[in-house]
Scaffold this active site. Structure first.
Site, PDB file in Angstrom:
ATOM      1  N   ARG A 120      61.673  71.514  45.850  1.00  0.00           N
ATOM      2  CA  ARG A 120      60.290  71.586  45.387  1.00  0.00           C
ATOM      3  C   ARG A 120      59.306  71.605  46.538  1.00  0.00           C
ATOM      4  O   ARG A 120      58.292  72.282  46.504  1.00  0.00           O
ATOM      5  CB  ARG A 120      59.993  70.395  44.474  1.00  0.00           C
ATOM      6  CG  ARG A 120      58.498  70.251  44.166  1.00  0.00           C
ATOM      7  CD  ARG A 120      58.218  69.167  43.161  1.00  0.00           C
ATOM      8  NE  ARG A 120      58.976  69.382  41.950  1.00  0.00           N
ATOM      9  CZ  ARG A 120      59.583  68.409  41.263  1.00  0.00           C
ATOM     10  NH1 ARG A 120      59.524  67.178  41.687  1.00  0.00           N
ATOM     11  NH2 ARG A 120      60.249  68.683  40.171  1.00  0.00           N
ATOM     12  N   TYR A 121      59.595  70.795  47.551  1.00  0.00           N
ATOM     13  CA  TYR A 121      58.693  70.692  48.702  1.00  0.00           C
ATOM     14  C   TYR A 121      59.209  71.608  49.815  1.00  0.00           C
ATOM     15  O   TYR A 121      60.406  71.836  49.918  1.00  0.00           O
ATOM     16  CB  TYR A 121      58.661  69.238  49.188  1.00  0.00           C
ATOM     17  CG  TYR A 121      58.137  68.258  48.169  1.00  0.00           C
ATOM     18  CD1 TYR A 121      56.774  68.205  47.881  1.00  0.00           C
ATOM     19  CD2 TYR A 121      58.989  67.400  47.490  1.00  0.00           C
ATOM     20  CE1 TYR A 121      56.283  67.296  46.952  1.00  0.00           C
ATOM     21  CE2 TYR A 121      58.509  66.487  46.550  1.00  0.00           C
ATOM     22  CZ  TYR A 121      57.153  66.444  46.291  1.00  0.00           C
ATOM     23  OH  TYR A 121      56.668  65.547  45.384  1.00  0.00           O
ATOM     24  N   ARG A 124      61.948  69.798  52.405  1.00  0.00           N
ATOM     25  CA  ARG A 124      62.971  68.824  52.025  1.00  0.00           C
ATOM     26  C   ARG A 124      63.568  69.132  50.659  1.00  0.00           C
ATOM     27  O   ARG A 124      62.910  69.728  49.808  1.00  0.00           O
ATOM     28  CB  ARG A 124      62.431  67.395  52.062  1.00  0.00           C
ATOM     29  CG  ARG A 124      61.167  67.152  51.261  1.00  0.00           C
ATOM     30  CD  ARG A 124      60.454  65.935  51.880  1.00  0.00           C
ATOM     31  NE  ARG A 124      59.375  65.420  51.033  1.00  0.00           N
ATOM     32  CZ  ARG A 124      58.161  65.969  50.986  1.00  0.00           C
ATOM     33  NH1 ARG A 124      57.885  67.072  51.644  1.00  0.00           N
ATOM     34  NH2 ARG A 124      57.218  65.420  50.237  1.00  0.00           N
ATOM     35  N   CYS A 133      76.334  56.518  37.390  1.00  0.00           N
ATOM     36  CA  CYS A 133      75.689  55.343  37.972  1.00  0.00           C
ATOM     37  C   CYS A 133      76.508  54.110  37.621  1.00  0.00           C
ATOM     38  O   CYS A 133      77.315  54.138  36.695  1.00  0.00           O
ATOM     39  CB  CYS A 133      74.274  55.174  37.440  1.00  0.00           C
ATOM     40  SG  CYS A 133      73.111  56.401  38.055  1.00  0.00           S
ATOM     41  N   CYS A 137      69.675  52.809  33.644  1.00  0.00           N
ATOM     42  CA  CYS A 137      68.299  52.391  33.367  1.00  0.00           C
ATOM     43  C   CYS A 137      67.862  53.137  32.111  1.00  0.00           C
ATOM     44  O   CYS A 137      67.977  54.365  32.059  1.00  0.00           O
ATOM     45  CB  CYS A 137      67.381  52.763  34.517  1.00  0.00           C
ATOM     46  SG  CYS A 137      67.991  52.308  36.153  1.00  0.00           S
ATOM     47  N   CYS A 140      65.666  56.336  32.438  1.00  0.00           N
ATOM     48  CA  CYS A 140      66.134  57.252  33.486  1.00  0.00           C
ATOM     49  C   CYS A 140      65.491  58.622  33.360  1.00  0.00           C
ATOM     50  O   CYS A 140      65.551  59.268  32.318  1.00  0.00           O
ATOM     51  CB  CYS A 140      67.648  57.398  33.426  1.00  0.00           C
ATOM     52  SG  CYS A 140      68.286  58.598  34.628  1.00  0.00           S
ATOM     53  N   ARG A 142      66.520  61.251  34.731  1.00  0.00           N
ATOM     54  CA  ARG A 142      67.567  62.286  34.642  1.00  0.00           C
ATOM     55  C   ARG A 142      68.566  61.993  33.544  1.00  0.00           C
ATOM     56  O   ARG A 142      69.745  62.339  33.644  1.00  0.00           O
ATOM     57  CB  ARG A 142      68.295  62.430  35.978  1.00  0.00           C
ATOM     58  CG  ARG A 142      67.480  63.214  36.917  1.00  0.00           C
ATOM     59  CD  ARG A 142      68.137  63.653  38.195  1.00  0.00           C
ATOM     60  NE  ARG A 142      67.038  63.796  39.123  1.00  0.00           N
ATOM     61  CZ  ARG A 142      66.821  62.987  40.155  1.00  0.00           C
ATOM     62  NH1 ARG A 142      67.672  62.060  40.473  1.00  0.00           N
ATOM     63  NH2 ARG A 142      65.752  63.159  40.886  1.00  0.00           N
ATOM     64  N   ASP A 301      58.016  58.333  34.247  1.00  0.00           N
ATOM     65  CA  ASP A 301      58.025  59.736  33.817  1.00  0.00           C
ATOM     66  C   ASP A 301      58.059  59.820  32.292  1.00  0.00           C
ATOM     67  O   ASP A 301      58.536  58.907  31.621  1.00  0.00           O
ATOM     68  CB  ASP A 301      59.250  60.454  34.397  1.00  0.00           C
ATOM     69  CG  ASP A 301      59.141  60.627  35.913  1.00  0.00           C
ATOM     70  OD1 ASP A 301      58.010  60.660  36.432  1.00  0.00           O
ATOM     71  OD2 ASP A 301      60.204  60.721  36.562  1.00  0.00           O
ATOM     72  N   ASP A 338      54.560  61.381  39.260  1.00  0.00           N
ATOM     73  CA  ASP A 338      55.317  62.610  39.481  1.00  0.00           C
ATOM     74  C   ASP A 338      54.832  63.548  38.378  1.00  0.00           C
ATOM     75  O   ASP A 338      55.075  63.320  37.196  1.00  0.00           O
ATOM     76  CB  ASP A 338      56.820  62.337  39.389  1.00  0.00           C
ATOM     77  CG  ASP A 338      57.627  63.306  40.241  1.00  0.00           C
ATOM     78  OD1 ASP A 338      57.109  64.390  40.564  1.00  0.00           O
ATOM     79  OD2 ASP A 338      58.782  62.977  40.574  1.00  0.00           O
ATOM     80  N   LYS A 345      54.949  64.623  43.468  1.00  0.00           N
ATOM     81  CA  LYS A 345      54.373  63.273  43.412  1.00  0.00           C
ATOM     82  C   LYS A 345      52.921  63.315  43.871  1.00  0.00           C
ATOM     83  O   LYS A 345      52.625  63.819  44.945  1.00  0.00           O
ATOM     84  CB  LYS A 345      55.182  62.346  44.298  1.00  0.00           C
ATOM     85  CG  LYS A 345      56.622  62.198  43.826  1.00  0.00           C
ATOM     86  CD  LYS A 345      57.419  61.333  44.781  1.00  0.00           C
ATOM     87  CE  LYS A 345      58.870  61.272  44.370  1.00  0.00           C
ATOM     88  NZ  LYS A 345      59.613  62.518  44.676  1.00  0.00           N
TER      89      LYS A 345
HETATM   90  C1  LIG Z   1      60.641  62.569  45.380  1.00  0.00           C
HETATM   91  C2  LIG Z   1      61.207  63.831  45.791  1.00  0.00           C
HETATM   92  C3  LIG Z   1      61.395  64.117  47.154  1.00  0.00           C
HETATM   93  C4  LIG Z   1      61.021  63.147  48.244  1.00  0.00           C
HETATM   94  O1  LIG Z   1      59.642  62.953  48.302  1.00  0.00           O
HETATM   95  P1  LIG Z   1      58.986  61.982  49.391  1.00  0.00           P
HETATM   96  O2  LIG Z   1      57.541  61.910  49.027  1.00  0.00           O
HETATM   97  O3  LIG Z   1      59.237  62.608  50.739  1.00  0.00           O
HETATM   98  O4  LIG Z   1      59.677  60.662  49.279  1.00  0.00           O
HETATM   99  C5  LIG Z   1      61.922  65.343  47.492  1.00  0.00           C
HETATM  100  N1  LIG Z   1      62.223  66.253  46.539  1.00  0.00           N
HETATM  101  C6  LIG Z   1      62.045  66.016  45.243  1.00  0.00           C
HETATM  102  C7  LIG Z   1      62.377  67.073  44.263  1.00  0.00           C
HETATM  103  C8  LIG Z   1      61.526  64.797  44.820  1.00  0.00           C
HETATM  104  O5  LIG Z   1      61.363  64.546  43.515  1.00  0.00           O
END
Ligand SMILES: *Cc1c(COP(=O)(O)O)cnc(C)c1O
Length: 395
Positions: A120-121, A124, A133, A137, A140, A142, A301, A338, A345
């Protein structure tokens, strides 16, 4: 050794399992094998409410019931609203779907280039390496894919995920999650972390896990050696209530820290669990005493069947407001939502900025008093820019 050895309320020892040799109790495989996974089992240990009984019967089609004996002992059996109980014992609220609720509340399925990877980002990825798990929870995010209760058919594949990361040089941060990655064998974790470390553009590796909380026995010296070998490995754990801060969790965090693993905590704001300032304050203070830095506080969520556990987001803002300035800055997590549908987020903060004018920023401090800080005069700045450039010193 510790400044506050009253760290835990619930140090109940082995509770219902007091006839089990201590050696077995401290063995994570014994804890896993003896999890509570059925209504009949749960009923022998806990007097269930009709709501909980209905929830347990429904759980097999939504999100499996599973509680480790260790974690079960953190519940006060006399309290039907016990904050630990509310997190893991199913209830009838799960059978209802509110109109705003979704099966994939943060839109992970829309940003999935290969199975198990959520990208998404820009820099990362989230790498889902298992659907299991130690305990589940009830809120959850997911639940569609973990515990195999729904028809998702999740078959995480290490190789395609690793190959995606290898061939995308923009990925500098990999977050292993699931399910819980620490349920994988030492051998598999060693392999995965080793493969990730071989990728030159991967700078930062972290694991999201609730294992230290559900199953602290899993944090063995051997596992810590693996983290040391591939370090730095960062860890995000998930503690919601001060009652989860047991001696066992504290010791597991110590083993991890001494192996060079920085630990953060991600809490979820949950109704009648931690949605008040006093509980949250006690939690974050205990976390600091265990070398754990509170990282995020999540608005829950909009997962299907979670309305009974979701608190109003305004409460989250009020809690943060009650903390900032009133306690150690290190203790204060960032409150985030989120964004439903996949926006990522978004930080949600109390309003400290009153106004930003041409010449100053007008703000309020933690006591509500007004302060001003001058802005740099843009006209003067333009004049500055037109001045001849200085000779760079090293040329
Ligand atoms: C939460 C999340 C991350 C990590 O986000 P940070 O703000 O760097 O902790 C990376 N990818 C996805 C899809 C996420 O939901």
């Amino acid at each position: 050794m510790y400044p506050n050895d009253s760290l835990t309320h619930w140090h109940s020892g082995q509770g219902h399992w007091s006839d089990i040799p201590a050696e077995q109790w401290h063995d994570w495989k014994w804890q896993l094998k003896n999890r509570i996974t059925k209504l009949e089992q749960l009923e022998t240990y806990l007097e269930l409410t009709p709501d909980e009984r209905a929830g347990c019967l429904f759980a097999k089609d939504k999100l499996a019931l599973a509680i480790t004996p260790y974690f079960f002992n953190l519940i006060d059996p006399k309290d039907p609203n016990d904050p630990v109980r509310r997190q893991v014992v199913p209830s009838a609220g799960e059978m209802k779907t509110a109109p705003e609720e979704l099966l994939d509340p943060v839109g992970e399925e829309n940003t999935k280039p290969v199975d198990g990877i959520v990208h998404r980002y820009p820099d990362r990825v989230l790498f889902l390496v298992t659907d299991r798990c130690a305990a589940y929870c009830r809120y959850c995010t997911r639940s569609r894919l973990v515990s195999n209760a729904q028809d998702y058919n999740f078959h995480p594949e290490f190789e395609s995920g690793l190959e995606y990361i290898r061939t995308h040089p923009e990925i500098r941060d990999v977050l292993l999650s699931g399910g819980d990655p620490l349920l994988l064998s030492d051998k598999k974790l060693d392999y995965l972390l080793g493969e990730l470390r071989k990728i030159p553009h991967v700078e930062f590796i972290r694991i999201g896990s609730r294992i230290p909380v559900f199953l602290p026995q899993r944090i063995t010296p051997e596992l810590c050696e693996i983290f040391k070998k591939h370090g730095p490995i960062w860890l995000s754990i998930h503690v919601n209530h001060p009652n989860e801060c047991s001696h066992e969790l504290r010791d597991a965090c110590e083993r991890l820290s001494f192996a060079g693993v920085p630990i953060g905590n991600q809490s979820v704001l949950l109704k009648a669990v931690n949605d008040d300032a006093a509980t949250m304050k006690s939690l974050i203070h205990r976390l600091l005493m265990m070398r754990v830095r509170p990282y995020y506080l999540y608005q829950c969520d909009l997962i299907t069947g979670s309305a009974h556990l979701r608190a109003d987001a305004r409460i989250g803002i009020e809690i943060i407001k009650s903390l900032r300035g009133h306690t150690t800055g290190y203790a204060i997590p960032q409150f985030v939502i989120d964004a439903p549908g996949g926006g990522g987020k978004i930080p949600i903060n109390p309003e400290y900025i009153q106004a930003v004018t041409d010449s100053e920023i007008i703000m309020r401090n933690f006591q509500g008093e007004e302060y001003r800080y001058p802005l740099i005069d843009t006209a003067a700045q333009a004049l500055d820019k037109s001045a001849p450039e200085l000779e760079p010193i090293l040329m």
